[in-house]
Design a protein around this motif. Structure first.
Motif, mmCIF file in Angstrom:
data_model
loop_
_atom_site.group_PDB
_atom_site.id
_atom_site.type_symbol
_atom_site.label_atom_id
_atom_site.label_comp_id
_atom_site.label_asym_id
_atom_site.label_seq_id
_atom_site.Cartn_x
_atom_site.Cartn_y
_atom_site.Cartn_z
ATOM 1 N N LEU A 19 0.921 -1.410 -0.136
ATOM 2 C CA LEU A 19 0.122 -0.105 -0.167
ATOM 3 C C LEU A 19 0.792 1.511 0.015
ATOM 4 C CD1 LEU A 19 -2.680 -1.699 2.451
ATOM 5 C CD2 LEU A 19 -2.749 -0.993 0.510
ATOM 6 N N ASP A 23 -1.068 3.068 -7.396
ATOM 7 C CA ASP A 23 -1.698 1.675 -7.339
ATOM 8 C C ASP A 23 -1.333 0.582 -6.316
ATOM 9 O OD1 ASP A 23 -3.477 1.650 -8.846
ATOM 10 O OD2 ASP A 23 -3.034 0.950 -10.706
ATOM 11 N N GLY A 25 -2.011 -2.575 -3.857
ATOM 12 C CA GLY A 25 -2.415 -3.230 -2.791
ATOM 13 C C GLY A 25 -2.605 -4.402 -2.705
ATOM 14 N N SER A 27 -5.510 -8.542 -2.999
ATOM 15 C CA SER A 27 -6.628 -8.884 -2.581
ATOM 16 C C SER A 27 -6.571 -10.161 -1.822
ATOM 17 C CB SER A 27 -7.561 -9.503 -3.634
ATOM 18 O OG SER A 27 -7.815 -7.959 -4.535
ATOM 19 N N GLY A 80 -9.023 -6.825 0.958
ATOM 20 C CA GLY A 80 -8.939 -6.086 -0.609
ATOM 21 C C GLY A 80 -8.011 -4.401 0.137
ATOM 22 N N TRP A 82 -5.752 -0.711 -1.376
ATOM 23 C CA TRP A 82 -5.981 0.169 -2.953
ATOM 24 C C TRP A 82 -5.176 0.892 -2.745
ATOM 25 C CZ3 TRP A 82 -9.167 3.703 -5.481
ATOM 26 C CH2 TRP A 82 -7.901 3.677 -6.353
ATOM 27 N N CYS A 83 -3.723 1.189 -2.601
ATOM 28 C CA CYS A 83 -3.043 3.236 -3.122
ATOM 29 C C CYS A 83 -3.710 3.957 -4.605
ATOM 30 C CB CYS A 83 -2.238 2.726 -2.750
ATOM 31 S SG CYS A 83 -1.787 5.229 -2.199
ATOM 32 N N ASP A 84 -4.903 4.962 -4.221
ATOM 33 C CA ASP A 84 -5.354 5.979 -5.356
ATOM 34 C C ASP A 84 -4.308 6.374 -5.705
ATOM 35 O OD1 ASP A 84 -6.589 7.384 -7.172
ATOM 36 O OD2 ASP A 84 -7.737 7.875 -5.977
ATOM 37 N N TYR A 91 -7.297 2.928 0.515
ATOM 38 C CA TYR A 91 -8.927 2.353 0.915
ATOM 39 C C TYR A 91 -8.658 0.842 0.965
ATOM 40 C CZ TYR A 91 -10.344 5.892 -2.328
ATOM 41 O OH TYR A 91 -11.055 7.539 -2.576
ATOM 42 N N SER A 95 -14.314 -7.085 -0.501
ATOM 43 C CA SER A 95 -14.532 -7.724 -1.633
ATOM 44 C C SER A 95 -14.930 -9.004 -2.231
ATOM 45 C CB SER A 95 -12.998 -7.124 -2.736
ATOM 46 O OG SER A 95 -13.000 -5.665 -2.234
ATOM 47 N N PHE A 117 -10.422 -3.524 -9.673
ATOM 48 C CA PHE A 117 -9.404 -4.677 -10.050
ATOM 49 C C PHE A 117 -9.188 -5.182 -10.649
ATOM 50 C CE2 PHE A 117 -5.386 -6.036 -9.264
ATOM 51 C CZ PHE A 117 -4.267 -4.975 -9.174
ATOM 52 N N SER A 124 -6.091 -0.725 -11.486
ATOM 53 C CA SER A 124 -6.676 -0.885 -11.188
ATOM 54 C C SER A 124 -7.899 -0.208 -12.890
ATOM 55 C CB SER A 124 -7.416 0.721 -10.003
ATOM 56 O OG SER A 124 -6.498 0.046 -9.162
#
Length: 131
Positions: A19, A23, A25, A27, A80, A82-84, A91, A95, A117, A124
């Motif tokens: 993270l 982008d 991340g 799962s 899940g 995720w790094c925007d 986030y 999921s 994703f 993403s």
């Protein structure tokens, strides 16, 4: 396969590292700690979405998992993160993973998600607006 506490500590440390890049991340199947590798991941429990404005620590992940435990034990759910890349926000969510892009986009729109994703390209995908 069951993971030991030491295995989970190492796994959570690796997820934290994932993270820390745009982008980046993960799962992860919460039942055994394995990475999900195919399909489309969609956050489906907005009530468990947690957004950080920056760096996430291992302790943050431990606390999140404890809070979302009920949802993470539901069939087919994955953990899940995720790094925007645009905002730098991180986030964390619960999921589902589906093999169908159309289904993934429908689920994402229903839960007001920004992106899904796609494991086939490891990136993403912005949620398409319904036509």
């Amino acid at each position: 396969m069951t993971m030991t506490l030491i295995d989970w500590s190492a796994r959570i440390s690796a997820m934290t590292d994932a993270l820390s890049v745009p982008d980046g991340g993960f799962s992860v199947d919460p039942s055994d700690g394995s990475d999900v590798r195919t399909g489309y991941a969609v956050a489906v429990h907005p009530e468990h979405e947690h957004i950080f404005d920056g760096h996430v620590t291992s302790n943050d992940l431990h606390e999140y998992i404890a809070r979302a435990k009920g949802a993470l034990t539901l069939p087919g759910r994955v953990l899940g993160g995720w790094c925007d890349p645009d905002s730098g926000r991180v986030y964390l969510d619960v999921s589902v993973v589906t093999a169908d892009l159309s289904e993934a986009m429908t689920l994402a729109r229903e839960t007001a998600q920004v992106a899904i994703f796609d494991f086939s390209v490891m990136a993403s995908v912005p949620v398409a607006v319904a036509a």
